[in-house]
Every structure is written in C-alpha cells, then in structure tokens.
Design a protein around this motif. Structure first.
Motif, PDB file in Angstrom:
ATOM      1  N   ILE A 211       0.860  -1.174   0.000  1.00 57.20           N
ATOM      2  CA  ILE A 211       0.000   0.000   0.000  1.00 57.20           C
ATOM      3  C   ILE A 211       0.903   1.233   0.000  1.00 57.20           C
ATOM      4  O   ILE A 211       2.072   1.158   0.370  1.00 57.20           O
ATOM      5  CB  ILE A 211      -0.958   0.023   1.219  1.00 57.20           C
ATOM      6  CG1 ILE A 211      -0.193  -0.196   2.523  1.00 57.20           C
ATOM      7  CG2 ILE A 211      -2.037  -1.016   1.060  1.00 57.20           C
ATOM      8  CD1 ILE A 211      -1.056  -0.090   3.755  1.00 57.20           C
ATOM      9  N   GLN A 212       0.356   2.346  -0.435  1.00 53.09           N
ATOM     10  CA  GLN A 212       1.149   3.570  -0.533  1.00 53.09           C
ATOM     11  C   GLN A 212       1.809   3.912   0.797  1.00 53.09           C
ATOM     12  O   GLN A 212       1.194   3.768   1.854  1.00 53.09           O
ATOM     13  CB  GLN A 212       0.259   4.747  -0.950  1.00 53.09           C
ATOM     14  CG  GLN A 212      -0.467   4.546  -2.264  1.00 53.09           C
ATOM     15  CD  GLN A 212       0.480   4.423  -3.443  1.00 53.09           C
ATOM     16  OE1 GLN A 212       1.648   4.813  -3.360  1.00 53.09           O
ATOM     17  NE2 GLN A 212      -0.007   3.859  -4.540  1.00 53.09           N
ATOM     18  N   GLN A 213       3.033   4.392   0.691  1.00 46.73           N
ATOM     19  CA  GLN A 213       3.804   4.744   1.886  1.00 46.73           C
ATOM     20  C   GLN A 213       3.001   5.619   2.860  1.00 46.73           C
ATOM     21  O   GLN A 213       2.962   5.359   4.055  1.00 46.73           O
ATOM     22  CB  GLN A 213       5.083   5.475   1.454  1.00 46.73           C
ATOM     23  CG  GLN A 213       5.963   5.936   2.587  1.00 46.73           C
ATOM     24  CD  GLN A 213       6.780   4.800   3.180  1.00 46.73           C
ATOM     25  OE1 GLN A 213       7.446   4.069   2.468  1.00 46.73           O
ATOM     26  NE2 GLN A 213       6.699   4.659   4.489  1.00 46.73           N
ATOM     27  N   ASN A 214       2.342   6.641   2.330  1.00 52.55           N
ATOM     28  CA  ASN A 214       1.654   7.577   3.235  1.00 52.55           C
ATOM     29  C   ASN A 214       0.369   7.001   3.832  1.00 52.55           C
ATOM     30  O   ASN A 214      -0.253   7.614   4.681  1.00 52.55           O
ATOM     31  CB  ASN A 214       1.387   8.922   2.549  1.00 52.55           C
ATOM     32  CG  ASN A 214       0.539   8.730   1.293  1.00 52.55           C
ATOM     33  OD1 ASN A 214      -0.013   7.651   1.071  1.00 52.55           O
ATOM     34  ND2 ASN A 214       0.427   9.771   0.489  1.00 52.55           N
ATOM     35  N   ALA A 215      -0.012   5.809   3.382  1.00 51.02           N
ATOM     36  CA  ALA A 215      -1.203   5.188   3.978  1.00 51.02           C
ATOM     37  C   ALA A 215      -0.833   4.178   5.055  1.00 51.02           C
ATOM     38  O   ALA A 215      -1.666   3.723   5.820  1.00 51.02           O
ATOM     39  CB  ALA A 215      -2.026   4.500   2.888  1.00 51.02           C
ATOM     40  N   ARG A 216       0.460   3.826   5.108  1.00 51.42           N
ATOM     41  CA  ARG A 216       0.885   2.773   6.038  1.00 51.42           C
ATOM     42  C   ARG A 216       0.922   3.245   7.485  1.00 51.42           C
ATOM     43  O   ARG A 216       1.300   4.382   7.766  1.00 51.42           O
ATOM     44  CB  ARG A 216       2.305   2.312   5.693  1.00 51.42           C
ATOM     45  CG  ARG A 216       2.359   1.369   4.522  1.00 51.42           C
ATOM     46  CD  ARG A 216       3.804   0.972   4.241  1.00 51.42           C
ATOM     47  NE  ARG A 216       4.026   1.017   2.806  1.00 51.42           N
ATOM     48  CZ  ARG A 216       5.220   1.027   2.226  1.00 51.42           C
ATOM     49  NH1 ARG A 216       6.306   1.021   2.969  1.00 51.42           N
ATOM     50  NH2 ARG A 216       5.331   1.052   0.919  1.00 51.42           N
ATOM     51  N   ALA A 217       0.601   2.317   8.371  1.00 50.82           N
ATOM     52  CA  ALA A 217       0.743   2.604   9.794  1.00 50.82           C
ATOM     53  C   ALA A 217       2.224   2.746  10.121  1.00 50.82           C
ATOM     54  O   ALA A 217       3.082   2.191   9.421  1.00 50.82           O
ATOM     55  CB  ALA A 217       0.121   1.495  10.619  1.00 50.82           C
ATOM     56  N   MET A 218       2.496   3.467  11.204  1.00 47.74           N
ATOM     57  CA  MET A 218       3.874   3.726  11.617  1.00 47.74           C
ATOM     58  C   MET A 218       4.720   2.462  11.743  1.00 47.74           C
ATOM     59  O   MET A 218       5.888   2.439  11.369  1.00 47.74           O
ATOM     60  CB  MET A 218       3.866   4.419  12.998  1.00 47.74           C
ATOM     61  CG  MET A 218       3.350   5.833  12.988  1.00 47.74           C
ATOM     62  SD  MET A 218       4.638   6.936  12.413  1.00 47.74           S
ATOM     63  CE  MET A 218       5.641   6.983  13.917  1.00 47.74           C
ATOM     64  N   ASP A 219       4.131   1.415  12.328  1.00 43.94           N
ATOM     65  CA  ASP A 219       4.939   0.238  12.643  1.00 43.94           C
ATOM     66  C   ASP A 219       4.957  -0.792  11.518  1.00 43.94           C
ATOM     67  O   ASP A 219       5.541  -1.859  11.655  1.00 43.94           O
ATOM     68  CB  ASP A 219       4.462  -0.398  13.953  1.00 43.94           C
ATOM     69  CG  ASP A 219       3.003  -0.832  13.885  1.00 43.94           C
ATOM     70  OD1 ASP A 219       2.390  -0.716  12.802  1.00 43.94           O
ATOM     71  OD2 ASP A 219       2.464  -1.288  14.911  1.00 43.94           O
ATOM     72  N   GLU A 220       4.308  -0.474  10.382  1.00 43.73           N
ATOM     73  CA  GLU A 220       4.174  -1.480   9.335  1.00 43.73           C
ATOM     74  C   GLU A 220       5.530  -1.958   8.801  1.00 43.73           C
ATOM     75  O   GLU A 220       5.797  -3.154   8.717  1.00 43.73           O
ATOM     76  CB  GLU A 220       3.304  -0.918   8.203  1.00 43.73           C
ATOM     77  CG  GLU A 220       3.059  -1.877   7.054  1.00 43.73           C
ATOM     78  CD  GLU A 220       2.546  -3.231   7.485  1.00 43.73           C
ATOM     79  OE1 GLU A 220       1.783  -3.302   8.469  1.00 43.73           O
ATOM     80  OE2 GLU A 220       2.936  -4.229   6.871  1.00 43.73           O
ATOM     81  N   ASP A 221       6.397  -1.011   8.442  1.00 38.72           N
ATOM     82  CA  ASP A 221       7.684  -1.397   7.861  1.00 38.72           C
ATOM     83  C   ASP A 221       8.543  -2.166   8.864  1.00 38.72           C
ATOM     84  O   ASP A 221       9.286  -3.074   8.501  1.00 38.72           O
ATOM     85  CB  ASP A 221       8.440  -0.167   7.360  1.00 38.72           C
ATOM     86  CG  ASP A 221       7.733   0.451   6.160  1.00 38.72           C
ATOM     87  OD1 ASP A 221       6.738  -0.150   5.689  1.00 38.72           O
ATOM     88  OD2 ASP A 221       8.154   1.518   5.706  1.00 38.72           O
ATOM     89  N   TYR A 222       8.402  -1.807  10.132  1.00 42.61           N
ATOM     90  CA  TYR A 222       9.158  -2.478  11.191  1.00 42.61           C
ATOM     91  C   TYR A 222       8.813  -3.968  11.245  1.00 42.61           C
ATOM     92  O   TYR A 222       9.696  -4.829  11.194  1.00 42.61           O
ATOM     93  CB  TYR A 222       8.865  -1.789  12.515  1.00 42.61           C
ATOM     94  CG  TYR A 222       9.351  -2.513  13.750  1.00 42.61           C
ATOM     95  CD1 TYR A 222      10.711  -2.778  13.938  1.00 42.61           C
ATOM     96  CD2 TYR A 222       8.444  -2.920  14.731  1.00 42.61           C
ATOM     97  CE1 TYR A 222      11.150  -3.432  15.087  1.00 42.61           C
ATOM     98  CE2 TYR A 222       8.877  -3.571  15.877  1.00 42.61           C
ATOM     99  CZ  TYR A 222      10.233  -3.833  16.043  1.00 42.61           C
ATOM    100  OH  TYR A 222      10.661  -4.475  17.169  1.00 42.61           O
TER     101      TYR A 222
END
Ligand code: SF4
Lengths: 267, 412
Positions: A211-222
């Motif tokens: 999903i688009q970077q600006n739609a992701r929750a803060m901890d998603e990439d972690y």
C-alpha cells in the motif's frame, strides 16, 4: 427471437447466474454451445454466431433447482467452486456435465467418478480449493493508518470470496480488506459485515502489493522487516531444497510475499 | 529498542530452526471474542529455502542453557552470541505477525535458563500474556521443559494447543553418553503427565462441557536420526510405542545436522541423512494412515529401511504371496497395501468400482503410480503376471526407474 444455428458461442456477464442462464437458453433452444465465454474476456472467440445472454436470476434459479433435484446441495457447491476457475474449458466441462446430469435419473450420475466429466469436475474443484487453502496462508496484511489490515492477492482462480469466511472467523473484531488486483475487486470486512468493493486509483503497488507509503501505519515497515529477517534466519543451509520449496510455493505467488518478492530490499 | 528486537530475533530464530516440527494442526479454537482461530488442517504461510512449511513463529525464548548436550547448538560450551527475549517482546512479536497473517501462531521453545522451573515459568508467562492479555486464540505449541514442576507443566497444558517433550536420542544409553545431565526418566515424566492429563480432561469434558481443555492438539516429540547408532527398527518400535502408549499425535524425525563438528562423540557426516529421514517419515505414515504395524515394516531380521525403495514397496517385495490384489474385489485395507496407491485413490477405487471396471488410464488419472502398482494388481489390460511375482526382478526394474527419474523425496 434470433434464429439459432446449432453451434453457437455464448457470452455472459461472468457470474454463475449468468452461466446458468446460458445453460437455460442452450437447453431450451436445443443449441450446442461451442464456447461459453465471459463478456469482454481476453480469449480468442471461436467462429460461429455469438449470442450474448442477459443474466436472469429466475432462469438461473430454475437450473440450480434442477441440479439440486438430481443431486444434492453439496454438488451445487462443487459446481460453484469449479466455476471459479473462470476458464472457458471449465465452462464447457460444466456444460457437458450438466447435460449428462439432466439426462440421467436423479441421484445416479453425479457420484460416478468413473465418468470422465464427473471426475474432471471433482478435480477442478479440488484445484480451486487447494488454492483457497494456499491463500489462507499466503495473504499478507499490511496495517494502514486507519487501522485497516489490507492485503493484495493475485490468485489463478477467483477465490477472494471463498477466503472471506476464514478471515472473518479469524479476525472478527478487526477491519480488513483482501483485494484481487487482477480481477479488480475485493472483500472488505468492517468488523461487522462483509462487502464487495472496487478501489479507484493505485491503492496497491502492482509489482510489490504494497500500500502507498503515506497510507501505512507507523509500525508497518518495522514488522515487515522483522518478518523478512525471520524468514532468512530459520533457513537451514545444509538442507537446501529449492525444488521442494517451489513445488509448495510456486514462483507466481511470490510477488506479494514480503519474504520472497522484489520488495525485499527496497521496502 | 527496535534494533535490539531485530538482533534477538535473528539469534533466537536461527537457534530454533533445528527443531523440525512445523505443524499446527489437530486443534480447533474459534474466536467467540478476541482474535484468532486454530484450524484443524494446518496452514502453511510460507516455505523456507529448504522446503519446509512455515506455519508458526518458531523461536526460542532464550539460547542460554545450563546444560551441555553434544548434539545441540545451544549447549553451554559453545561460544555463541546469546540472547533472551522478554515476555512482552515475544508476545508483541507474535500478535503483530499473526495479525498480518504471517503465521498461525507460536512455537515456543527454549534453552534452560537458571533452572527448569524458571524457564517453564517464562514460557507460560508468554502464553498467558497472549491468551489473557491479547485474547489470542491462535495456535500455541510449547516445549514442556524436562525437570520442571508438574504444576507448571499443567499450567502450560492449559494454555497451549500442543506440548512437546523431545526425546532426541532414541535409546537411553546413547542419550546419557551425549547428554550426561539427562536420562529417559526426565523426558518420560512430563510426557506421561501430559498424556494422563489429556485423558482426564477428555473425561471431564464429557461430564462438564466447560471444563478446561488440556493440550487439545495433543503432544509430539522429536528424534534425531543418525547421530547415534540405533537402527531404524529400534526407532520405529519406539515411535510405535509412543503412539499407542503415550498417545502422541506426531513423532518427528530429524536427520542429524552436525552442528558441533569438533565433538568426538558425534559421527562425521558430509550431509544430513535426508534419505533415511524421509524413509522414516514414510514408514511413520504407513503406521498412522495405512494400518501397518511397526513389525510389519521391519523386524529383527530386517532392521534398516531400504534406502533404495520406499517401505511399502519393500514390504510388498518381501511378501509376494499377498499379491496381486484384485481392485474389483479386494478390501480397502488390501488396496492400501499396494505400492503406488495412496489413501485417496484407495477410497475412490472402493467407492466407484460398482459403476464399472477400474482401468489403467483411470488409475493414472487419479495419480496412482502405475509403474509401481502394475506389478501388484490384477488388471485385464496389463500383461498377465499369471499371479506370480518375482520380487528381485521387479526391484531391479523399479530401482533403475527411480534412479533415472531422480526420485523425489516425497511420501509415496
Ligand atoms: S537442554 Fe536443550 S537447549 Fe540445552 S543443551 Fe540440551 S538440547 Fe540444547
């Protein structure tokens, strides 16, 4: 009413009701379809006159009832599941199958797996169910800022609706979306009920399923990074067996899996 | 804090990977409230490069250990980076992986930190946090730590879907040689406790529907194969006893990976014995799904599984008087014993033969390995074997075929 040639190509809206309506007409008008193809499908249409059939729920219901009368509810379910391949070959298989079913006395024909069409139908449904089972594992949710768990999938068969009950039971208090990027629709659960949705624009990146970077929750990439590392860490080098890994998880399923896809490094 | 967790994850996943069991099946928990279900058919979320199913987050609580078992990467004499999770970190990791559908649940194992009671208590705390804190209904498989207080093992059984106690080494003599701080009693005590408590819980649930479930998915164990000189017969006999007496759900066989290459007590292997491991799984499969007894597969005179042919074929070749089997008349059990015919095919044959004759083409379509089955069935279309089977010739032919086809390590 149009005059029918004995061999016709039928087109319909792609739904099971639409398909059953085609079956109804073909029976009623004693026409032998040479192909039954969803409208607008990317397939070569064979020669012959084309009949476009409008879906009629009442006609479809009559066909469905005929199937139940000659077999049972489970068999209707079987037809439905097999139908989800969306392949013209499957449609012709279903047509041959239904023709035989209606020729035989109730209760006799449909259990005979020595009949090649019965067997092929069972196998086709099995293939679809296998994919459903696989995707119960391969769906990868990403958390959005709005606390929706969103996943992109691209399965061979049209299985997104069959996946919904499993995830509804698993996450009854959570909002989630499973979106089929090829068929361009998905199932959304708002923590109460399921609904079918179509998304506008590029909600998911079509190469990575992100999903688009600006739609992701803060901890998603972690958590995704943790998962990718976990996948690497549990591999046992001494036992490397790519053939078996690929047999269980064919390459075509990799693109939306964070631990396998092209997105490993790029995030 | 995040970088720290990543580092721990790398160490403690790496250290957990030699525990081969991955299954998450045989239990069903539905989420009335909270989240999660356990499904009776195991779901694989991914597959490792070595082809194993990833179903659970398989991880150690800690890789510190006060013991020094020769076959283990985590033994205290190894100079390795060590780490321990906190209860919160591990519960957090599990729940966030679960919500993203990376996993079915948690498989929590551990080295022994301080003492068995302390370690068991930490594992229980993680499970408790998940069940009570997060209302997590997904799958939990935990190790019962040998030597832990029975009360702690009991609590573990109420929290987990499955418990396991690994035997690792198939005979006590060899176990003591490699793990001087262990013996069979320390392994069998928790194992027997678990199987008894499962029985009690089942009885009570008949009377009171809401009495608590104890390890609803049962218990399992693991045996390391090839680190010690036990025969396959010894191993299968042990497994068969574990299935019938301790009522184990699964016995896992793990081809020995020489993780401590310098230890003189261990054999030097170029490669883990993967073929042998696979043959043991096939034999185990025969016991669980094909109605074979362990002493039909091997006996005092045949103590090792044939590496060249699968155990069902080996059985057929040793018992030519039982074949050929007439697919039109034979019982389900007899058909199950035909090499190349699996459970599903046997069922289809029995259910459909009243409609007509089962042809070779049909067998092929079903996925029956006709090139193997053909020597053991009676069938009009096949060249008549006149009821006589010459095991040695068949064997030679099939082995040659396997070699040229590069036999895959699969089950039948
Ligand atoms: S007790 Fe377990 S973790 Fe510790 S050395 Fe022995 S096998 Fe390894």
């Amino acid at each position: 009413m149009k005059v029918l040639t004995p061999e016709c190509v039928f087109t319909y809206d792609g739904s099971l009701d639409g398909f059953f309506t085609v079956v109804f007409h073909a029976f009623h008008d004693r026409t032998e379809p040479s192909a039954i193809i969803p409208r607008g499908a990317n397939t070569q249409i064979p020669l012959g006159s084309i009949i476009d059939v409008d879906t009629s729920v009442s006609k479809a219901t009559r066909v469905r009832k005929g199937v139940v009368d000659r077999s049972d509810n489970r068999n209707v379910r079987l037809l439905h599941v097999a139908f989800l391949t969306g392949m013209p070959e499957t449609n012709m298989l279903l047509w041959r199958y239904l023709k035989k079913l209606f020729q035989h006395p109730p209760g006799y024909f449909f259990r005979n797996m020595l009949d090649e069409d019965v067997y092929a139908l069972v196998q086709t449904a099995r293939r679809v169910r296998k994919e459903v089972h696989r995707f119960q594992g391969f769906v990868r949710f990403q958390k959005t800022k709005d606390q929706i768990y969103a996943a992109a999938i691209d399965p061979d068969n049209d299985v997104v609706k069959l996946l919904a009950p499993h995830f509804r039971a698993r996450f009854p208090d959570r909002k989630w979306l499973i979106y089929d990027t090829r068929r361009k629709y998905g199932i959304y659960f708002d923590a109460e009920k399921l609904s079918q949705v179509e998304l506008k624009g590029e909600a998911f990146d079509l190469t990575t399923g992100h999903i688009q970077q600006n739609a992701r929750a803060m901890d998603e990439d972690y958590y995704r990074t943790l998962w990718q590392h976990y996948y690497e860490a549990i591999n046992i080098m001494e036992r490397k067996n790519h053939r078996q890994m690929r047999a269980s998880m064919p390459k075509r399923y990799w693109k939306y899996l964070p631990e396998k896809g092209a997105n490993w490094q790029t995030g | 804090m995040k970088a720290k967790v990543l580092k721990k994850l790398n160490i403690l996943a790496d250290a957990a990977k030699y525990d081969v069991s991955c299954s998450s099946s045989g239990s069903s928990r539905a989420a009335a409230a909270g989240e999660g279900t356990t499904k009776s058919a195991g779901i694989c979320h991914s597959f490792t490069e070595d082809g194993r199913c990833i179903s659970l987050l398989k991880i150690l609580y800690t890789n510190h250990c006060i013991y020094d078992c020769a076959y283990c990467v985590n033994r205290r004499s190894n100079d390795k980076p060590r780490a321990s999770f906190t209860v919160e970190e591990l519960a957090d990791l599990t729940i966030h992986f679960y919500r993203r559908n990376y996993i079915e649940g948690l498989f929590l194992s551990s080295g022994v930190l301080r003492n068995p009671d302390y370690t068991m208590e930490q594992l229980n705390a993680v499970a408790r946090k998940l069940r009570n804190g997060y209302r997590f209904n997904g799958y939990i498989h935990m190790k019962a730590i040998p030597g832990a207080d029975p009360l702690l093992v009991h609590e573990a059984g109420l929290l987990a879907d499955r418990l396991s106690v690994n035997i690792e080494i198939p005979t006590e003599k060899q176990l003591i040689r490699l793990a001087p701080e262990k013996d069979f009693a320390s392994v069998y005590r928790p194992m027997n406790q678990i199987s008894q408590q499962m029985l009690i819980s089942k009885e009570e649930r008949k009377k009171y529907r809401h009495s608590p479930r104890f390890t609803p998915a049962g218990q399992s164990t693991q045996l390391i194969v090839g680190a010690t000189p036990e025969t396959d017969y010894t191993i299968l006999k042990l497994a068969s006893g574990l299935y019938s007496q301790q009522k184990l759900k699964r016995v896992y066989y793990s081809g020995f990976v020489p993780v401590n290459a310098h230890d003189k007590r261990l054999p030097v292997l170029k490669q883990p014995p993967l073929v042998r491991e696979n043959r043991l799984y096939q034999a185990d499969w025969l016991m669980r799904f094909y109605h074979f007894r362990h002493n039909e597969i091997l006996d005092e005179n045949h103590t090792q599984l044939d590496q060249q042919v699968d155990p069902k074929l080996a059985y057929a070749l040793r018992n030519p008087h039982l074949y050929p089997v007439d697919l039109d008349k034979a019982t389900y059990e007899e058909i199950l014993r035909v090499p190349g015919i699996g459970v599903r095919s046997a069922k289809i044959i029995v259910a459909n033969r009243r409609y007509g004759r089962i042809t070779v083409a049909y067998l092929k379509k079903m996925g029956v390995a006709v090139k193997r089955a053909r020597y053991f069935i009676l069938c009009r279309e096949l060249p008549q074997t006149s009821g006589m089977i010459y095991p040695e010739q068949i064997r030679k032919r099939l082995v040659r075929q396997n070699a040229s086809a590069g036999e895959q390590l699969t089950l039948f």
